[in-house]
Design an enzyme around this catalytic site. Structure first.
Site, PDB file in Angstrom:
ATOM      1  N   GLU A 124       0.831  -1.214   0.000  1.00 27.03           N
ATOM      2  CA  GLU A 124       0.000   0.000   0.000  1.00 27.03           C
ATOM      3  C   GLU A 124       0.865   1.263   0.000  1.00 27.03           C
ATOM      4  OE1 GLU A 124      -2.849   1.029  -0.596  1.00 27.03           O
ATOM      5  OE2 GLU A 124      -3.994   1.867   1.058  1.00 27.03           O
TER       6      GLU A 124
ATOM      7  N   THR B 129      -4.307   9.010  -5.491  1.00 26.13           N
ATOM      8  CA  THR B 129      -4.202   9.322  -4.067  1.00 26.13           C
ATOM      9  C   THR B 129      -3.073  10.320  -3.806  1.00 26.13           C
ATOM     10  OG1 THR B 129      -5.068   7.158  -3.520  1.00 26.13           O
ATOM     11  CG2 THR B 129      -3.878   8.274  -1.780  1.00 26.13           C
TER      12      THR B 129
END
Ligand code: HSE
Length: 313
Positions: free
Chosen positions: A132, A184
């Site tokens: 991640e 993101t």
């Protein structure tokens, strides 16, 4: 008995719940990713196939979230065999539905099963975080609910900082994802780096109110807390098309509160029954249609299970 192949599923997740930036997340029923992992004699990890990403995800193992997570896992257990990973992406990329977390979690979940489940699902968190972190930094607000299901408080990035929170009865969500990818990294770069003491007090007060509302099952108080974010949503509104109109449309349909899912642009409307959630999803979709923007709308519940093994042979 030695297994040669494992297949797992990991659900979509929504981080932040408005005011809880990087510290709250929940798992969504229905949508998710699948991964199939198999050992191979050659020592490397290969991304053998990815379906459903439109060719957008990197196939190089050092740049792919799934293989980076798998590498962290294999190195930790001292496994020298290489791995073939096939991903089936059910989640749209850069949409605020935790696509990168799902890639990491689903791969590690399958891998853990393949080697005889040496780790509890909680203990898989650090490996998933390695993947991640490649796309969005070290925060566990997607990875933790993806692994564990439910609504989760992420008070840090270690396993002991993960706290499951109660899911109130009647907690329904309407979702709409406009076809407008928001990386993101871009959504994080736009955030303020300094807060005033007044902002800090307001924001922490709202988070406390949110956690209290979850414990009391009070959806009205929950909605007020969720929408109390005065830091992240205002900064990201410019990356979230038609937020004001979509929020108003959902509320006209009976929704209690609307928040940006993770880094966006997915919008989530908190509702207290399925029929309102269905209407709210349709009304939010209608807003995007008016602007000739494609979107996907649905209604769902919180997934209370998290990632799961589908097949082991
Ligand atoms: N909490 C993160 C953010 C989630 O909002 O940037 C996206 O990875």
């Amino acid at each position: 008995m030695a297994f040669s192949r494992a297949e797992a599923f990991a659900p979509a997740t929504v981080a932040n719940m408005g005011v809880g930036f990087d510290i709250l997340g929940l798992a969504l029923g229905g949508m998710g990713d699948r991964a199939i992992v198999e050992f191979q004699d050659a020592p490397e990890i290969v991304i053998a196939d990815i379906k459903g990403d439109g060719g957008q995800l990197p196939r190089e193992p050092e740049r792919n979230v799934a293989s980076v997570s798998a590498r962290a896992f294999l190195d930790h257990i001292g496994e020298r065999r290489g791995l073939k990973i096939k991903l089936v992406k059910g989640l749209p990329l850069s949409s605020g539905l935790g696509s990168s977390a799902a890639s990491a979690v689903v791969t590690v979940m399958a891998l853990n099963a393949l080697v005889g489940e040496p780790f509890s699902r909680e203990a898989l968190l650090p490996f998933c975080l390695e993947g991640e972190a490649l796309v969005s930094g070290y925060h566990a607000d997607n990875v933790a609910p993806c692994l564990l299901g439910g609504i989760v408080l992420v008070a840090g990035i270690t396993v002991d900082a993960i706290v499951p929170l109660p899911v109130p009865e009647c907690f329904h969500l309407a979702l709409v994802t406009p076809d407008y990818p928001v990386p993101t990294s871009e959504a994080r770069a736009i955030l303020p780096s300094v807060l005033t003491l007044k902002q800090l007090i307001h924001q922490t007060g709202k988070v406390a109110q949110l956690v209290d509302a979850l414990h009391r099952g009070d959806l009205e108080a929950l909605g007020a807390a969720i929408e109390g974010d005065t830091v992240v949503e205002p900064a990201r509104a410019c990356l979230t098309p038609h937020l004001t109109e979509a929020r108003a449309a959902a509320k006209r349909a009976g929704a209690i509160a609307v928040f940006i899912g993770g880094a966006g642009p997915t919008l989530c409307a908190l509702c207290d029954c399925e029929s309102i959630a269905e209407r709210a999803a349709a009304e939010m979709k209608r807003v995007y249609s008016q602007y000739e923007m494609r979107s996907i709308a649905s209604q769902t519940l919180v997934d209370q299970v998290g990632a799961k093994l589908l097949k082991l042979d």
